[in-house]
Motif scaffolding. Structure first.
Motif, short mmCIF file in Angstrom:
data_model
loop_
_atom_site.label_atom_id
_atom_site.label_comp_id
_atom_site.label_asym_id
_atom_site.label_seq_id
_atom_site.Cartn_x
_atom_site.Cartn_y
_atom_site.Cartn_z
N PRO A 45 -1.90 -5.90 -12.64
CA PRO A 45 -1.81 -6.69 -13.88
C PRO A 45 -3.10 -6.66 -14.69
O PRO A 45 -4.12 -6.13 -14.26
N LEU A 93 -6.17 -7.12 -6.24
CA LEU A 93 -4.85 -6.76 -6.79
C LEU A 93 -4.62 -5.25 -6.68
O LEU A 93 -3.49 -4.81 -6.46
N GLY A 143 -3.67 -4.61 -3.22
CA GLY A 143 -2.28 -5.00 -3.04
C GLY A 143 -1.33 -3.97 -3.61
O GLY A 143 -0.28 -3.67 -3.03
N ALA A 144 -1.71 -3.38 -4.74
CA ALA A 144 -0.83 -2.41 -5.39
C ALA A 144 -0.66 -1.14 -4.56
O ALA A 144 0.40 -0.52 -4.57
#
Lengths: 610, 313
Positions: free
Chosen positions: A423, A491, A494-495
């Protein structure tokens, strides 16, 4: 007692004067509000006209006819003491309404005046008031009323006066909050500086803002007053010499086994009045909120919306491949149309027929200015459009399947495992209530089906890989305990945690500090090489494109206007819009690098999400 | 977290102290001729004076206040003026009864409001409208009317429950359950109406957060996102409303106990008030105040558990 302290401030602080007549008209068209008006009107009429509607004395007890059935003389019969039920009901309306009005008026006057003083002048008065209020609200109102009754005796009016004090906080908080908000506004400062008196400021600027919420709160509190007053009388703690609905209930309840019908009249009167007041307040609040903003409605049934207008991308400039690209096509978006359902049933299109191809192992840039639809395109590939948004036309073929036609469950299996997402705003994209570690472990356990120990081990490895200095500590930390750059690394970890084929990165550096931006881009480039994953990166920054991408698609007004290898487009931009984007960069001359980054940093977080 | 707890506890104790002081002064200033009220109009002036002296009500209020406070701190709240029973005994024999109803209603309304609120927030459309209507009606219609309605329908007409009376939980669990079902139902409806609005609102808000999209992008199921992540984030505001509702439920119990003839705190509150039994009313004010302080503290602790930011500060 405190249940009235609901949020009655509508979202709109300011309200157009001209809109008020519309408001009244809309309220009359609102079924619930109309019902409330009619009921309240009838009740007030009954209270005023009581002597004309019945010749009977509400307190005259005829011992000859106890609990008599309805007759011409007593249309609703008589009660346990031989009093006329209809007369008591009508006169009871008078007393019950007057008592509730008294209590509510006292609460409103105390609360509004106190709130204005505390909010406008602040200082010690504000702190003392808020302390007194927490004191008042700490005890159940009925217990306080009972204690007051022990001191003051059974007086209807005294009880309501005490009730007024108890519910003053409902108005105080409302007015106080509104005043504090308005006081900080520039126009109030301006008025003060130009010598406008305090009273005039309060009257003109502040009362006009809180007027409607006060009316709403008044209706809510009055409903509670009716209930509390009836409750006290029902318990037999009120003044039994006055005909009120509560006293009628008390008498009827004692004779419930013999004549349950007696319960009906006062119950219906209390319930109708309370419900009408609450409905009125709710309707007014809803209407005020509605006039303030356009609400995006839930998606309509497919097929009723007008046919999508695909703007034919006739003028799209396609640059030829510089080298023959033999890599397989991973993602093929074809004539994608995305729209949002509007409250009036129409459809607002934000993507008008986008086509783009991402090959295996390719980094594809999607560039365009804010509002060009690039983020909407990214979200629709993942089928993660906000409420009201949907894919109206076109196809999103990924690895041979059209994602647009998958069921929700099938789509869920694609997310994370095959296509993942980075994001734009790192801090708002981690769940604040869970540790970073648990947010990394949870998807891995579900997607990869591994044990929690294995998932933890992998999470720690990933955190180390994305450049987090102390993985153990960050693993155990909550999102608010790490910086924006760290959160973005988390993030990214995580991706890539579930080994996807495609990562969609939505302006992954826009919200970050300049120094961190370059590091994050390096990280993405490194991970891409290492894992051989494809990346679709949304950006408004040609620097990022030059830095990272193999190919680029330029987007404008929901359409791709130019697409091709990065080198080709940089060397020879064809479309006027692409040229203007380049011109905008070049105007800044040599100092561009810094300025552009600075502009990036100050770009509003939500701006590019349109 | 410990410091946070201690601070809340201290402020609770101060609150309790102020409430009881104000209540004591007001109640005793307005008590009037206590001896006459207790002994009735037939008593002679001498016996009335003697009674007043016995109770100590002729002495200055301030001295009596410190006397009361000193005893209260050791757990001695004096004796009732009318029944000569000790206040502690009178209250504690009934506390469990009221608590079982109020806690029961808190749990029931918390659970039902959560289920309904989440349902309305996820389904929207007609489900949402239905829940809104229930909320408005439940909020507007006074609890005692609901109680009267329930008695008439389920006890007097359908005979599913006894209309009045209370069975100790220790005597018979099913008997207890059947005796508290209607009271708890009557109490819960208003609380559900208030809490459901909050749950619905905060679930809708939480669902619009950016991190929900990111969780979806990681392949988590919608149920997992809603029940694990969204609900935990929405829990804070909902619990705050629940805390406020608890105070309301204690108040509601006063009326509901009267209707169902349940021998709890509510019943003696009403009788003590009607008689002007100052020591008993004082005891009740302190106990109810303490109850509210304890529940607020508990809710704060749960908030801290749910929201890591609260825990740190």
């Amino acid at each position: 007692m405190t249940e009235s302290i609901t949020n009655v401030m509508p979202d709109t602080a300011t309200e157009e004067r001209a809109a008020r007549s519309h408001l009244a008209r809309r309220l009359l068209r609102n079924g619930a509000a109309l019902f409330a008006f009619i009921v309240l009107g009838l009740i007030v009429l009954a209270a005023i006209l009581a002597p004309l509607l019945t010749p009977q004395d509400p307190n005259f007890a005829n011992i000859q006819s106890l609990l008599s059935a309805p007759s011409a003389e007593h249309p609703l019969g008589t009660d346990g003491a031989g009093r006329d039920v209809l007369a008591r009901l009508l006169y009871g309306t008078r007393y019950s309404l007057a008592a509730a009005l008294l209590g509510t008026a006292i609460a409103a006057i105390l609360g509004v005046v106190g709130g204005l003083i505390a909010g406008y002048y602040g200082r010690w008065f504000a702190s003392v008031s808020s302390w007194v209020i927490s004191l008042i609200m700490a005890l159940p109102g009925i217990v306080v009323l009972l204690a007051a009754r022990a001191v003051l005796g059974p007086s209807l009016w005294m009880a309501m006066a005490v009730f007024g004090v108890l519910l003053a906080p409902a108005f105080f908080r409302l007015v106080y909050t509104a005043v504090v908000n308005v006081r900080g506004e520039l126009f109030v400062d301006a008025a003060r500086v130009s010598g406008v008196g305090d009273f005039s400021i309060i009257g003109r600027h502040i009362l006009s803002v809180v007027r409607a919420p006060i009316i709403i709160q008044f209706a809510f509190v009055m409903g509670i007053a009716i209930a509390i007053q009836a409750g006290l009388d029902f318990l037999g703690l009120g003044d039994t010499s006055v005909p009120t609905w509560g006293n009628m209930l008390n008498d009827a309840f004692a004779r419930m086994y013999k004549n349950p019908v007696l319960l009906v009249w006062p119950s219906v009167a209390i319930a109708l009045t309370s419900v009408a007041l609450a409905l009125f307040a709710n309707a007014l609040r809803d209407e005020l909120e509605r006039s303030g903003r356009v609400r995006v409605r839930r998606r309509r049934v497919r097929g009723t919306a007008p046919a999508p207008a695909v703007v034919l991308p006739a003028d799209v400039v396609v640059h030829p491949e510089t080298t023959a690209d033999s890599r397989e096509k991973l993602l093929v978006v074809d004539s994608l149309v995305v729209g949002y359902d509007q409250p009036d049933g129409s459809l607002k299109q934000v993507v008008n027929g986008v086509s783009l191809t991402v090959r295996q192992g390719e980094v594809h840039g999607l560039i365009g200015e804010s509002g060009s639809g690039k983020t909407q395109t990214a979200w629709s590939i993942l089928r993660l459009l906000p409420e009201g948004g949907r894919i109206v036309g076109g196809s999103v073929v990924f690895g041979g399947t059209d994602l647009a036609s998958l069921s929700d469950t099938e789509m869920r299996k694609v997310r994370g495992r095959r296509i993942s997402y980075i994001p734009q705003e790192p801090m708002s994209n981690l769940d604040p209530s869970f540790t970073i570690g648990s947010q990394l472990v949870e998807p891995m356990r579900i997607a990869l089906g591994i044990s929690s120990a294995d998932a933890k081990k992998r999470a720690l490895e990933l955190l180390a890989r994305v450049g987090i200095p102390n993985p153990e500590r960050t693993y155990a930390a909550y999102p608010h305990e790490v910086s924006g750059g760290m959160a973005q690394r988390v993030l990214i970890a995580g991706a890539v945690s579930c080994e996807p084929d495609l990562v969609i990165a939505d302006e992954p550096t826009t919200a970050l500090d300049v120094t961190v931006q370059a590091e994050i881009l390096d990280l993405l480039r490194g991970l891409q090489k290492e894992l051989g994953v494809s990346i679709l990166i949304v950006t408004h920054n040609f620097g990022v494109v030059a830095d990272l991408c193999d190919r680029v698609s330029v987007m404008r007004d929901g359409l791709i206007v130019e697409t091709g290898p990065v080198r080709a487009i940089f060397a020879d931009p064809q479309h006027p819009y692409t040229k203007s984007l380049f011109d905008a960069i070049l105007e800044d001359g040599a100092a561009r690098g810094h300025l552009e980054h600075a502009a990036d940093r100050h770009a509003p977080a939500g701006g590019a999400a349109s | 977290m410990l410091r946070f707890t201690v601070r809340r506890l201290v402020s609770g104790v101060i609150l309790l102290f102020v409430i009881s002081s104000v209540a004591f002064l007001l109640l005793n200033l307005g008590a009037g001729d206590v001896g006459r009220r207790i002994l009735g109009p037939a008593a002679t002036a001498d016996t009335v004076a003697l009674k007043n002296e016995q109770l100590g009500v002729s002495e200055p209020v301030i001295g009596r206040y410190f006397d009361w406070l000193g005893h209260a701190l050791t757990g001695d709240f004096g004796t009732s003026w009318f029944t000569s029973q000790s206040v502690e005994q009178a209250i504690f024999s009934r506390l469990a009864v009221t608590l079982s109803i109020v806690i029961g209603a808190t749990v029931v309304s918390g659970v039902i409001a959560t289920v309904l609120g989440v349902w309305a927030a996820r389904r929207r459309g007609w489900a949402d409208k239905l829940v809104q209507v229930i909320a408005v009606l439940g909020f507007a219609i006074p609890g005692f009317l609901i109680a009267i309605f329930l008695v008439n329908v389920f006890a007097l007409n359908l005979h599913w429950f006894k209309p009045t009376g209370y069975v100790q939980m220790s005597a018979s669990f099913t008997g207890w359950l059947s005796s508290v079902t209607l009271p708890i139902a009557a109490l819960s409806i208003g609380a559900i109406a208030a809490i459901v609005q909050q749950v619905r609102g905060s679930v809708i808000d939480a669902q619009r957060q950016d991190w929900v999209r990111t969780l979806r992008s990681r392949g988590l199921s919608e149920n997992r996102i809603v029940y694990k992540h969204v609900l935990r984030n929405a829990g804070g505001p909902a619990l705050a409303v629940l805390a406020v509702q608890f105070i309301g439920l204690v108040g509601g119990a006063v009326i509901v106990e009267q209707i169902f003839a349940i021998p709890g705190l509510g019943q003696i509150s009403v009788s003590a008030t009607a008689q002007g039994d100052v020591p008993l009313v004082m005891g009740l004010v302190v106990v109810v105040g303490a109850l509210v302080v304890i529940v607020n503290l508990l809710i704060d602790l749960i908030q801290g558990f749910l929201n890591p930011k609260v825990r740190v500060s």
